[in-house]
Motif scaffolding. Structure first.
Motif, PDB file in Angstrom:
ATOM      1  N   THR A 243      25.512 -16.187  25.929  1.00  0.00           N
ATOM      2  CA  THR A 243      26.546 -16.828  26.744  1.00  0.00           C
ATOM      3  C   THR A 243      26.842 -16.036  28.011  1.00  0.00           C
ATOM      4  OG1 THR A 243      28.309 -15.697  25.534  1.00  0.00           O
ATOM      5  CG2 THR A 243      27.650 -17.899  24.733  1.00  0.00           C
ATOM      6  N   SER A 244      26.479 -14.763  28.039  1.00  0.00           N
ATOM      7  CA  SER A 244      26.719 -13.954  29.238  1.00  0.00           C
ATOM      8  C   SER A 244      25.715 -12.821  29.330  1.00  0.00           C
ATOM      9  CB  SER A 244      28.141 -13.375  29.222  1.00  0.00           C
ATOM     10  OG  SER A 244      28.263 -12.417  28.198  1.00  0.00           O
ATOM     11  N   ALA A 245      25.446 -12.425  30.554  1.00  0.00           N
ATOM     12  CA  ALA A 245      24.549 -11.295  30.803  1.00  0.00           C
ATOM     13  C   ALA A 245      24.921 -10.679  32.145  1.00  0.00           C
ATOM     14  CB  ALA A 245      23.093 -11.753  30.830  1.00  0.00           C
ATOM     15  N   VAL A 246      25.023  -9.358  32.145  1.00  0.00           N
ATOM     16  CA  VAL A 246      25.294  -8.623  33.379  1.00  0.00           C
ATOM     17  C   VAL A 246      24.132  -7.654  33.577  1.00  0.00           C
ATOM     18  CG1 VAL A 246      26.880  -7.135  34.642  1.00  0.00           C
ATOM     19  CG2 VAL A 246      27.789  -8.770  32.956  1.00  0.00           C
ATOM     20  N   PHE A 247      23.416  -7.837  34.673  1.00  0.00           N
ATOM     21  CA  PHE A 247      22.272  -6.992  34.999  1.00  0.00           C
ATOM     22  C   PHE A 247      22.744  -5.860  35.910  1.00  0.00           C
ATOM     23  CE2 PHE A 247      20.500 -11.076  34.000  1.00  0.00           C
ATOM     24  CZ  PHE A 247      19.306 -10.805  33.349  1.00  0.00           C
ATOM     25  N   TYR A 248      22.427  -4.634  35.523  1.00  0.00           N
ATOM     26  CA  TYR A 248      22.693  -3.456  36.348  1.00  0.00           C
ATOM     27  C   TYR A 248      21.340  -2.955  36.838  1.00  0.00           C
ATOM     28  CZ  TYR A 248      27.326  -3.572  34.257  1.00  0.00           C
ATOM     29  OH  TYR A 248      28.580  -3.958  33.851  1.00  0.00           O
ATOM     30  N   PHE A 249      21.191  -2.857  38.152  1.00  0.00           N
ATOM     31  CA  PHE A 249      19.876  -2.531  38.696  1.00  0.00           C
ATOM     32  C   PHE A 249      20.001  -1.880  40.060  1.00  0.00           C
ATOM     33  CE2 PHE A 249      21.134  -6.674  40.068  1.00  0.00           C
ATOM     34  CZ  PHE A 249      20.655  -6.825  41.352  1.00  0.00           C
ATOM     35  N   GLN A 250      18.906  -1.292  40.480  1.00  0.00           N
ATOM     36  CA  GLN A 250      18.822  -0.711  41.822  1.00  0.00           C
ATOM     37  C   GLN A 250      18.358  -1.810  42.768  1.00  0.00           C
ATOM     38  OE1 GLN A 250      16.580   2.880  42.124  1.00  0.00           O
ATOM     39  NE2 GLN A 250      16.660   2.914  44.339  1.00  0.00           N
ATOM     40  N   HIS A 251      19.037  -1.944  43.898  1.00  0.00           N
ATOM     41  CA  HIS A 251      18.662  -2.966  44.867  1.00  0.00           C
ATOM     42  C   HIS A 251      17.205  -2.741  45.286  1.00  0.00           C
ATOM     43  CE1 HIS A 251      18.574  -5.446  48.443  1.00  0.00           C
ATOM     44  NE2 HIS A 251      19.712  -5.993  48.038  1.00  0.00           N
ATOM     45  N   PRO A 252      16.403  -3.793  45.299  1.00  0.00           N
ATOM     46  CA  PRO A 252      14.980  -3.627  45.619  1.00  0.00           C
ATOM     47  C   PRO A 252      14.687  -3.253  47.070  1.00  0.00           C
ATOM     48  CG  PRO A 252      15.519  -5.929  45.235  1.00  0.00           C
ATOM     49  CD  PRO A 252      16.747  -5.153  44.927  1.00  0.00           C
ATOM     50  N   ILE A 253      15.623  -3.505  47.965  1.00  0.00           N
ATOM     51  CA  ILE A 253      15.400  -3.182  49.377  1.00  0.00           C
ATOM     52  C   ILE A 253      16.140  -1.913  49.776  1.00  0.00           C
ATOM     53  CG2 ILE A 253      15.724  -3.974  51.763  1.00  0.00           C
ATOM     54  CD1 ILE A 253      15.423  -6.850  50.700  1.00  0.00           C
ATOM     55  N   PHE A 254      17.394  -1.814  49.386  1.00  0.00           N
ATOM     56  CA  PHE A 254      18.217  -0.659  49.753  1.00  0.00           C
ATOM     57  C   PHE A 254      18.196   0.360  48.627  1.00  0.00           C
ATOM     58  CE2 PHE A 254      20.259  -4.365  51.843  1.00  0.00           C
ATOM     59  CZ  PHE A 254      19.897  -4.055  53.134  1.00  0.00           C
ATOM     60  N   LYS A 255      17.404   1.396  48.800  1.00  0.00           N
ATOM     61  CA  LYS A 255      17.285   2.431  47.776  1.00  0.00           C
ATOM     62  C   LYS A 255      18.618   3.132  47.594  1.00  0.00           C
ATOM     63  CE  LYS A 255      13.143   1.259  47.163  1.00  0.00           C
ATOM     64  NZ  LYS A 255      13.000   0.202  46.201  1.00  0.00           N
TER      65      LYS A 255
ATOM     66  N   PHE B 100      25.682 -13.430  34.938  1.00  0.00           N
ATOM     67  CA  PHE B 100      25.374 -14.832  34.663  1.00  0.00           C
ATOM     68  C   PHE B 100      26.138 -15.258  33.421  1.00  0.00           C
ATOM     69  CE2 PHE B 100      21.759 -13.611  37.196  1.00  0.00           C
ATOM     70  CZ  PHE B 100      21.451 -14.751  37.918  1.00  0.00           C
ATOM     71  N   THR B 101      26.583 -16.513  33.408  1.00  0.00           N
ATOM     72  CA  THR B 101      27.209 -17.077  32.216  1.00  0.00           C
ATOM     73  C   THR B 101      26.485 -18.373  31.878  1.00  0.00           C
ATOM     74  OG1 THR B 101      28.854 -18.269  33.516  1.00  0.00           O
ATOM     75  CG2 THR B 101      29.499 -16.105  32.686  1.00  0.00           C
ATOM     76  N   CYS B 102      26.520 -18.702  30.607  1.00  0.00           N
ATOM     77  CA  CYS B 102      25.870 -19.916  30.134  1.00  0.00           C
ATOM     78  C   CYS B 102      26.938 -20.864  29.593  1.00  0.00           C
ATOM     79  CB  CYS B 102      24.850 -19.584  29.040  1.00  0.00           C
ATOM     80  SG  CYS B 102      23.875 -21.013  28.523  1.00  0.00           S
TER      81      CYS B 102
END
Length: 167
Positions: A136-148, A156-158
């Motif tokens: 029902t929900s997901a939070v992605f934590y990531f490094q921006h692909p352009i700005f290092k 996202f929610t479902c």
């Protein structure tokens, strides 16, 4: 053992033809050689990119991310926005967001950043962790692909089987 001959082609029809048996033996030998070569180089394990990738465990969320990435690849901003924005966003706000991404003063930069983020999380590139139940929900934590060295998060929610960005 296969013998190969080199030389000029004959101008007489049929002169350089080999019997079918020879060509099938050559094909079998080539296939055997390919198998030997493949077997001689075992994998050295997963690549650094494979190790540093974390994708969602939800097939439906992955399908949504792939769909958004496909819209981005063909620069279909309208379809992307229609499938990305929260379900409860008003039609006027959705149109304003699409206009910002299409004709706004920073449209191309905003679009490039957004689609690079979605493509990265779809592939799991740079994703450090995913919070939520991914049903029902997901939070992605990531490094921006352009700005290092720019840490990002996208939620996202479902709702009724439909995944959308949150907020």
């Amino acid at each position: 053992s296969i013998e190969y001959t080199m030389g000029k082609k004959s101008k007489r029809p049929g002169k350089n033809k080999q019997p079918d048996e020879d060509s099938s033996q050559a094909a079998a030998a080539a296939a055997a050689t390919e198998k030997e070569v493949a077997a001689a180089y075992p994998s050295d394990g997963p690549s650094e990119e494979e190790i540093n990738s974390l994708q969602t465990s939800s097939p439906s969320l992955q399908a949504k991310l792939d769909q958004l990435t496909n819209f981005a690849e063909v620069n279909n901003r309208k379809a992307f926005v229609e499938q990305f924005v929260p379900l409860d966003l008003s039609p006027a706000d959705t149109a304003a967001y699409l206009q910002d991404l299409s004709t706004g003063p920073e449209a191309d930069g905003q679009w490039k950043n957004l689609i690079s983020e979605i493509a990265a999380i779809a592939a799991g590139r740079g994703v450090n962790k995913i919070e939520g139940d991914q049903a029902t929900s997901a939070v992605f934590y990531f490094q921006h692909p352009i700005f290092k060295e720019c840490d990002r998060e996208v939620s996202f929610t479902c709702t009724n089987g439909e995944w959308r960005a949150e907020g």
